[in-house]
Each structure stands twice: as C-alpha cells, then as structure tokens.
Write a protein that holds these residues in place. Structure first.
Motif, PDB file in Angstrom:
ATOM      1  N   GLY A  80       0.791  -0.961   0.078  1.00 13.35           N
ATOM      2  CA  GLY A  80      -0.088   0.064   0.099  1.00 13.35           C
ATOM      3  C   GLY A  80       1.005   1.377   0.096  1.00 13.35           C
ATOM      4  N   LYS A  84       0.727   4.106  -2.913  1.00 10.75           N
ATOM      5  CA  LYS A  84       0.290   5.418  -2.485  1.00 10.75           C
ATOM      6  C   LYS A  84       1.481   6.354  -2.950  1.00 10.75           C
ATOM      7  CE  LYS A  84      -0.330   8.463   1.277  1.00 10.75           C
ATOM      8  NZ  LYS A  84      -0.659   8.757   3.078  1.00 10.75           N
ATOM      9  N   GLU A  88       0.341   9.098  -5.892  1.00 10.97           N
ATOM     10  CA  GLU A  88       0.725  10.671  -5.516  1.00 10.97           C
ATOM     11  C   GLU A  88       1.631  11.116  -6.513  1.00 10.97           C
ATOM     12  OE1 GLU A  88       1.991  10.606  -1.514  1.00 10.97           O
ATOM     13  OE2 GLU A  88      -0.086  10.553  -0.522  1.00 10.97           O
ATOM     14  N   SER A 288      -9.397   9.323  -0.476  1.00 16.78           N
ATOM     15  CA  SER A 288      -7.889   9.184  -0.730  1.00 16.78           C
ATOM     16  C   SER A 288      -7.259   8.331   0.049  1.00 16.78           C
ATOM     17  CB  SER A 288      -7.226  10.468  -0.872  1.00 16.78           C
ATOM     18  OG  SER A 288      -7.214  11.143   0.337  1.00 16.78           O
ATOM     19  N   GLY A 289      -6.006   7.933  -0.411  1.00 16.87           N
ATOM     20  CA  GLY A 289      -5.037   6.981   0.360  1.00 16.87           C
ATOM     21  C   GLY A 289      -5.290   5.450   0.001  1.00 16.87           C
ATOM     22  N   VAL A 290      -4.827   4.696   0.867  1.00 13.86           N
ATOM     23  CA  VAL A 290      -4.891   3.194   0.674  1.00 13.86           C
ATOM     24  C   VAL A 290      -6.075   2.559   0.932  1.00 13.86           C
ATOM     25  CG1 VAL A 290      -3.590   1.030   0.788  1.00 13.86           C
ATOM     26  CG2 VAL A 290      -2.299   3.297   0.889  1.00 13.86           C
ATOM     27  N   ALA A 304      -4.293   2.409  -4.380  1.00 17.20           N
ATOM     28  CA  ALA A 304      -4.135   3.741  -3.573  1.00 17.20           C
ATOM     29  C   ALA A 304      -4.736   4.989  -4.574  1.00 17.20           C
ATOM     30  CB  ALA A 304      -2.550   4.102  -3.476  1.00 17.20           C
ATOM     31  N   ALA A 306      -5.192   9.006  -5.251  1.00 21.85           N
ATOM     32  CA  ALA A 306      -4.630  10.375  -5.025  1.00 21.85           C
ATOM     33  C   ALA A 306      -5.330  11.492  -5.864  1.00 21.85           C
ATOM     34  CB  ALA A 306      -3.392  10.358  -5.257  1.00 21.85           C
ATOM     35  N   LYS A 318      -3.181   0.375  -8.542  1.00 27.14           N
ATOM     36  CA  LYS A 318      -4.015  -0.868  -7.900  1.00 27.14           C
ATOM     37  C   LYS A 318      -2.973  -2.293  -8.460  1.00 27.14           C
ATOM     38  CE  LYS A 318      -6.770  -2.191 -11.771  1.00 27.14           C
ATOM     39  NZ  LYS A 318      -6.293  -3.529 -11.972  1.00 27.14           N
TER      40      LYS A 318
END
Length: 882
Positions: A80, A84, A88, A288-290, A304, A306, A318
C-alpha cells in the motif's frame, strides 16, 4: 615480579600447587567418580518432557497463525505504501502537466499582439492583413513547439471560429460552449477529456482575450499522445499492477487511460458511479489514500487513490490482492514447517537439557573455582605491572604482595619489603592513626585519603592512598594504591599564596577607599580651620598674646593637611598633576636636603645612569616617594651605615610597554622578615616605636607609584639590609617636558580685582570662607550652594558678565566638569578654577584635563586669591572639560 618470592607473602592461601585443597569434590567421589543410576529417572524425565512439549506445541501453533496474519498485514501495508507513493507521484506529474498547458493558454490571455487584433478579428478585416499574419505565426509556433493538435480563436457567443491553426485536413469537434463561457468568466480554464468526430479524444484549454467583449483562444491537445504517457510505474508492481487516470462524466466513472484485460483495453471505458469500479467511484467522491476493494472488472485489489490538483481527475494505483497473497503462501508453509520442527526440537532439547543439567551442576563449581583462581592471578598481575605504588595487605596489615614501583618509591629491596607491615610505611606522626584508614570498611568498599609515608632514607612524603577491600585467596585483604602528591601540595600552596595576596590587595583597596573618603571630608574642615586661622593671624598685632596660639592652630592645621595628603596618595584619590620629568635632575635637586635629613653618621651615595629616559609623574608625589623611602632607610640603620640611590634603565621584561625606569633605594640596615614584608604596604603598619611613625609612609609610596602606573618591589632579609625598587613607565614623546619645580610662584598676595566670580561649593563653611576672601580682594562674588543654583544665577540678571567660575568637582546632581561645560556654551571665554579634596573615580582620566586649573583642598585664602588673579591675568583657556 622477578626474583625469589616468599610463598606465604606473595601467593594467596591455597594458591599454586596447593590450590586443589580448596576445590569442592564432585558428587560420588567415593565410588570412583561415577554416580549410581536411577532406574525410575528415565520415566520421570519422559513424563516431564511431554508435560512441557504438548502445551508448547499449542502455543507454537497459535503463535504461527498470529505471525502469519501479522506478516500478511505488513505485506499489504508495504504494498500500500508503494502504491500510495506511485499514485501521488503520478498525480503530481499530471497536475504539473495540466498547469503548464494552462500557462500556455494564459500567454494569449495577456498577449498585447492579440489584444490589438481583437477588433479586426471579430470583423474579419485583419484576417488577411499583416497583423493577422503575426497572430497566425504565434499560433503556428505554439503548435510546432508544444505539440498542440490545433489552436483556434473563437467568438464565444456563437462558437464561430475566427482563426484556426493546426493539422490540416483533420475534422475538429467544436469547443465545448461551457468551456467558452468559463473562459470568459474566469480568464484561463482547462476542460475535460472529450471524444472527437474522428473517433479519437481531445482535451481543450481556453483563455479569454480582450474586454469587455472578449474572444476566446482554444488550445487543443491529444490526451492519448500527451497526457496518458505521463502515467508511469504500473509494471513495477507485477503483472497485475496498473496506474489509471479516472474522471467523472454524466454520472459515470470514465477511465481515461487504457485498462488491463479484455474488458477495457482502450481508454474511455465507462462504468456506472454506483456499480463496478467501486474504488474509482470512492476516489471520485473524495476518498484518498490506501483502500481495499473491487476494481472495474470486479477483482479484489489493493489500491491507492490520489486526487490530481486543479483537475476533475484522480489517479488510482492498484494491484490484485491475489498477487500479494501469492507471495505469502511460501512463507506460510515455511512457518508451519518451522513450527513443527520447533516442537520436535523443543522436545528433544528439553530431554537433552534435563540430562545436561546434572553435568552442568557439577561443572559450575569447577568453573567458579577456576574463575576465582584467574581473578586472583589477574589481580596479582595488576599489582605487579601498575604505574602507581600498589600492594596487598592482610587484615593484620602484613604485606602479601607488592610491585616493583613500591620498592623504587620506598627504597627497600624485595626481601626487605616482604618482611614489612603497612604500619612501617607510615610516617612516625601518622603511624598510630593507620587503623582509622581501614576502620569500618566492608568487603567491596573503598576509601581515599591523604597522609604521610616514610621512605627507607627517613624522608616523609605526602601521598594519596586509595584503599579497597576484597576477597583474595579465600580471605579479606586490602588492595592499596599509593600516589606521590608532593607536586600537588606545592601547587596548592602556590594557589593559597596567590589567594592570600589577592585578599591582601582587596583589603588594601577597601582601606584606601575608606581613607580617601575620610581625607576628603577632613580636607573641607581643614580648609575652614586653616582659612580662619590665617585671617586671625593677619588681623592680630605682633604683641597680641593670642597670636602664638593662633599660629599653633595654623601649624597643626598644616600638619593635618600633610597627613590627609598622605592618606589621599595611599588611596590613589589624590589629584595627579603629571609632568615629564628628568628623574636624575629630581634626585640631584633633593640630594642636598636628603644629606641633611639622614645626618652625618649615614653616608648617602648617588649613582645616576647617564642619558636616562624621562618619566611622566607628579613631581611633588615623586619627591614624597623618595623622601619616605630615604627616611625609612635611615630609621632601619641602627648606627653607621650607607644609603644608596640608583637610577637605571629596566629591561623590556621588567615592565609593560617595553621596560621602564628603575629607582632603587638600598640601605645597610637590619632588613625585614618575611612577615614584615607581607604587611609593609598596609596603612598604619609600622615597626617603629610608638610615637615615632604614623605607618603611612610605605602605604603612601604604594599608592603614589600605582597611581603613576608603576610597581614597587622589595628585596630584604634579616641582617642583610633592604632594597626598594620602584619601576616607573617611560614618558611618551607627546607631552612637553617641564621642570620638576613647576611654574614660578606668584607673589603671595597678588593685585586686587573687580571681576565677577561665580562660586559653586556645596560645603557651606568652605563657600562662606572663599566668598569672604574674594570679596575682601575686591571681586564681585555670586555664591551658589550647588550646580543647579549656579546655573540659575548665571541665567539671571547680572550673570552675563561672569569672568570666572570657581567650582568644587564633586557635588550633588551635577559635577564640576559638567557645570563648567554647560556655562561655557554661552561664555566660551570664561575662566575656570576647580577645587576639591580629592578626585577619585569622579575625575575624568584620574587627573585634571589639559589646559584646566586646579586648587587642592585644604587651601589658604591667600592661595585662592593668588590663583584667581593668575588665571584671570593668564592666557585665555582654549579647551573645555571633556
């Protein structure tokens, strides 16, 4: 340690070949060292192993399951974090690309060239002109350099294209009217990815041009060629890893980048917002995030999300969850296999451990005996090889072992040292207190103390003893380290001597400040006493019977004034009037008087160094120093003797600033003890009989010389006479040399005067005496009891013709320097005479400023009148106090 050794003195009891007698014999020693076998011991050990292994196996299984779950969570968290970072990073890259395209559009929003052509573009008049050509060139450059598909100038009201530049022969979809309206309202905007007429996709950026009725420049780019390639890194997560750019259009989730698998190979895949593609939908809703969930194909994934700043899109990185767990299956199998092996090993280990426990218990005692023997041997080696004096002593203080350094320090041979007791190493004065050093010490404790030890040759040496008790050879002993502290004691003595000298200097400084304050107040009283005594003397007839009494009062007042001058000189509060002097000439002028002073029984010898450099000092003070030293030398000679006065150049090391000038007074008298030398400069200290001296002579010399920037040294011993050395700094080349006698004295009673004199003095009796004396000589006197009143008098009627200011130096609210400086602002030609009992820290530079006049208290009225007349008749002052 080398050489023969006594077994009972240098080895611990039981050491060497006899050490085996202290060892504990193993069990079963009586049967040849073999322990009888216990028939039921094997069954008991088996049951004990089973009792340990079965619960342990359950615990291992539970821990293996927990560890497997924990490892799975850690693997998912690790993947993760990577996803992420990739999401990002790609979101930041696309956002930067989007902002660059907006910046390209903003260029046209601010272009002066296009603004000039907006009217012509709208009417079509400039389309074929030179100006229209310049705009087309701008569009062509943007297309060529930045890879835009086309650039169009559009009328936002009806979508009419006024100017089109780009790839020829390709159909173009009209710009989105909503995008045109936003450009007019906001200035510069970006659109969304939309389909084209030829089946491809486009992405427009628009900027308004001109006002209040603007046109719109539309820059069109191919997202599949420029935007989608910005997505990188999907393959780094394995075959199922993807980086997707997702947007929302018409209530549907649109995948702007190609997706893996046959369901969505091409970009533009759409899914309902509430259906499949749950993770993408959640990302578009703001999450947002994992996260974990389903992708667009309904496959469980770890992803993840963003958001892309400034755009309607999100980036999703993914990876199929099955791909993560596939890498963990080998770990799980290995963990369970390891758990099974651990249970078997634990059971076997427990069986072996029980069997070895018996052997270990037998070996423990043997190891302890070996450790104790090694420790004792190491301690003996430490004692032999130590740099300090080291030895071991028994409880009765007999020496058990010692090193070569101990024999060198005490001066004994090895055999002599082996027969000694620790008491024999003590000095006789401390031998009876040796038990105090070891009293109350328990095993393992230590103590450090200082004492005296005696060498074989009988000399006593101060030492520091570090003592510690320990177990050695089965009994309590004292390990002792001895260090010679002779140099430390010498350093401490030197430090104490310096401290004593510092305290002595502080004491003399305090006494000096007290003496200066007393002398200052006493000078004011003496000014009044001597002044009125002089007035009485002048007013009495020679035959008046009271005249002798008044003269005695005046004589006593003069003697008191001399005493206060000595106190002020000692306290360094006396006013300094330095002159550039020839020290040899000063001594020669005093020589005749000094010979009469010491008498005929004592010979005076003068040895003056030719070509001596001048010194900067007060001539009266320097005469006082020479006379005090000569008188002391005379009093130190009981009968016939010699006093020698020498002058010479001092080397550079003898004084600061490259040496100085030495004045030496040597006598053949009784000399001084060290105790007398330690107190000789203290005020009121004297070795003369009561009534023969005041005890201020040497204190005065000390104060005068220190005030002049010099030093005083004494070399003396009982029966060998005394030499006083006064080191004075050389005079600089800047001062103008003057005679030691000063200016020629004016007649005692000068001419009378009629000028106006402003008198500022805070002592009422001194002010009344001075005012009466000046008025008697014809002067107009304005009296002020303080500086503020003096300023008021000067500012009032009659203050404009003040010819002279007579002011005390130290007064409340304002000193004399400030008063004179203030009055001279309006009266630059005003003369000033300063009067004071002493200057102290209140006088700038510890002396009178150059060009200013000073009269020392106590003074007689005739002295005041003479000085006032001399100053008024002298040259005009050119400086003011600073």
């Amino acid at each position: 340690m080398g050489g023969p050794r006594r077994r009972d003195a240098c080895y611990p009891p039981g050491g060497g070949s006899g050490g085996a007698e202290n060892m504990v014999e193993p069990a079963g020693a009586g049967t040849g060292g073999r322990e009888p076998r216990d028939a039921g011991g094997g069954i008991r050990e088996l049951l004990l192993v089973l009792a340990l292994v079965l619960p342990g196996a359950g615990v291992v299984a539970w821990l293996t399951s927990r560890f497997s779950e924990q490892h799975t969570r850690e693997a998912l968290a690790s993947q993760g974090a990577l996803l992420k970072a990739a999401a990002e990073g790609n979101a930041s890259r696309i956002s930067a690309w989007f902002r660059e395209r907006l910046a390209d559009a903003a260029f046209y929003n601010e272009s002066d060239r296009i603004l000039e052509e907006v009217p012509g573009m709208r009417s079509g008049a400039a389309a074929e002109g030179s100006a229209g050509e310049a705009v087309r060139v701008l569009f062509d450059r943007m297309v060529d350099r930045h890879g835009y598909r086309s650039i169009r100038l559009v009328e936002p009201s009806d979508g009419r294209v006024l100017l089109h530049r780009g790839r020829a022969g390709q159909p173009e979809t009209p710009p989105d009217p909503a995008l045109l309206r936003r450009a007019v309202e906001e200035g510069t905007v970006g659109g969304d990815i939309l389909p084209r007429q030829d089946g491809g996709r486009c992405l427009d950026f628009a900027a308004s041009v001109g006002s209040p009725d603007p046109l719109v420049v539309v820059l069109r780019t191919d997202p599949d060629a420029t935007l989608v390639p910005q997505l990188i890194g999907g393959g780094s997560f394995g075959p199922t890893g993807e980086i997707l750019l997702v947007g929302l259009q018409g209530g549907e989730v649109v995948f702007h980048s190609p997706t893996a698998g046959p369901a969505g190979m091409a970009a533009g895949l759409r899914r309902p917002l509430s259906g499949a593609g749950t993770i993408a939908a959640e990302g578009l809703r703001g999450k947002s995030g994992v996260v974990e969930g389903l992708d667009h194909a309904g496959v469980p994934v770890v992803a993840a999300v963003a958001p892309v700043e400034g755009t309607p899109w999100v980036v999703m990185a993914k990876l199929d969850r099955a791909a993560v767990e596939e890498g963990l299956s080998l770990y799980r199998r290995s963990a369970w296999s390891l758990a099974g092996c651990s249970v078997l090993l634990f059971g076997g280990g427990a069986w072996i451990s029980l069997w070895r426990a018996r052997v270990r218990s037998r070996l423990k005692e043997a190891e302890e005996r070996l450790r104790r023997q090694e420790m004792e041997e190491g301690l003996a080696s430490l004692i032999r090889d130590g740099n300090d004096v080291m030895f071991l002593a028994a409880e009765d203080l007999s020496l058990l072992d010692f090193n070569d350094r101990a024999m060198e320090f005490y001066g004994y041979s090895r055999n002599e040292m082996a027969l000694l007791n620790a008491r024999d190493l003590r000095a006789l004065s401390t031998r009876d207190r040796i038990e105090e050093g070891v009293a109350g010490l328990r095993e393992g404790e230590g103590r450090i103390y200082e004492t005296l030890h005696r060498r074989k040759d009988g000399t006593d040496v101060p030492v520091e003893v570090s003592l510690r008790t320990l177990r050695w050879g089965g009994r309590k002993v004292y390990q002792t380290a001895v260090r010679d502290i002779t140099r430390r004691r010498e350093a401490e003595a030197a430090l104490e001597s310096t401290r004593t000298q510092f305290l002595q200097a502080q004491k003399m400084e305090a006494v000096g400040r007290l003496a200066g304050g007393v002398a200052h107040d006493f000078n004011n009283m003496l000014t009044v006493i001597n002044g009125y005594a002089e007035i009485l003397t002048a007013g009495l007839a020679p035959s008046d019977p009271s005249l002798p009494h008044v003269k005695e009062i005046l004589k006593a007042g003069r003697r008191a004034a001399d005493l206060t001058r000595q106190l002020l000189a000692f306290s360094r509060h006396h006013v300094v009037l330095p002159r550039v002097l020839d020290l040899n000439a000063l001594v020669r002028d005093l020589e005749k008087m000094l010979r009469r002073l010491i008498g005929e029984d004592i010979r005076l010898e003068v040895a003056l160094h030719p070509g001596l450099a001048p010194v900067l000092a007060d001539p009266g003070h320097l005469e006082q120093v020479i006379m005090n030293l000569v008188v002391n030398a005379r009093d130190a000679i009981p009968g016939v003797g010699t006093i020698t006065i020498r002058t010479r150049e001092a080397p550079a090391a003898a004084g600061a600033g490259g040496g100085g000038i030495l004045l030496e007074i040597e006598d053949t008298g009784v000399g001084m003890t060290e105790e007398v030398k330690a107190h000789v400069f203290e005020p009121f200290f004297t070795t003369k009989q009561e009534g023969k001296g005041t005890g201020l002579g040497m204190a005065t010399v000390y104060g005068i010389v220190n005030q002049a920037g010099g030093t005083v040294g004494i070399e003396s011993a009982p029966g060998r006479g005394t030499t006083i050395r006064v080191l004075l700094p050389r005079a600089s080349a800047s001062p103008r040399p003057e005679s030691a006698d000063g200016a020629a004295a004016s007649p005692e009673c000068g001419p009378r005067g009629t000028e106006t004199v402003l008198l500022a003095e805070d002592e009422d009796q001194v002010r009344a005496l001075a005012a009466a004396s000046l008025r008697a000589a014809g002067y107009r006197v304005l009296e002020a009891p303080g500086p503020l009143q003096a300023l008021d008098l000067a500012a009032g009627e009659g203050g404009g013709d003040i010819a002279m200011l007579v002011t005390d130096v130290v007064m409340p609210a304002m000193d004399g320097w400030t008063l004179a400086r203030t009055l001279r602002l309006d009266r630059p030609g005003m003369r000033v005479l300063y009067i004071s009992g002493y200057t102290g820290d209140h006088l700038p530079g510890k002396g009178i400023p150059e060009g200013e006049e000073f009269l020392q208290k106590p003074f007689l009225p005739k002295d005041l009148r003479r000085r006032v007349r001399e100053i008024l008749d002298g040259p005009r002052a050119t400086s003011s106090p600073s």
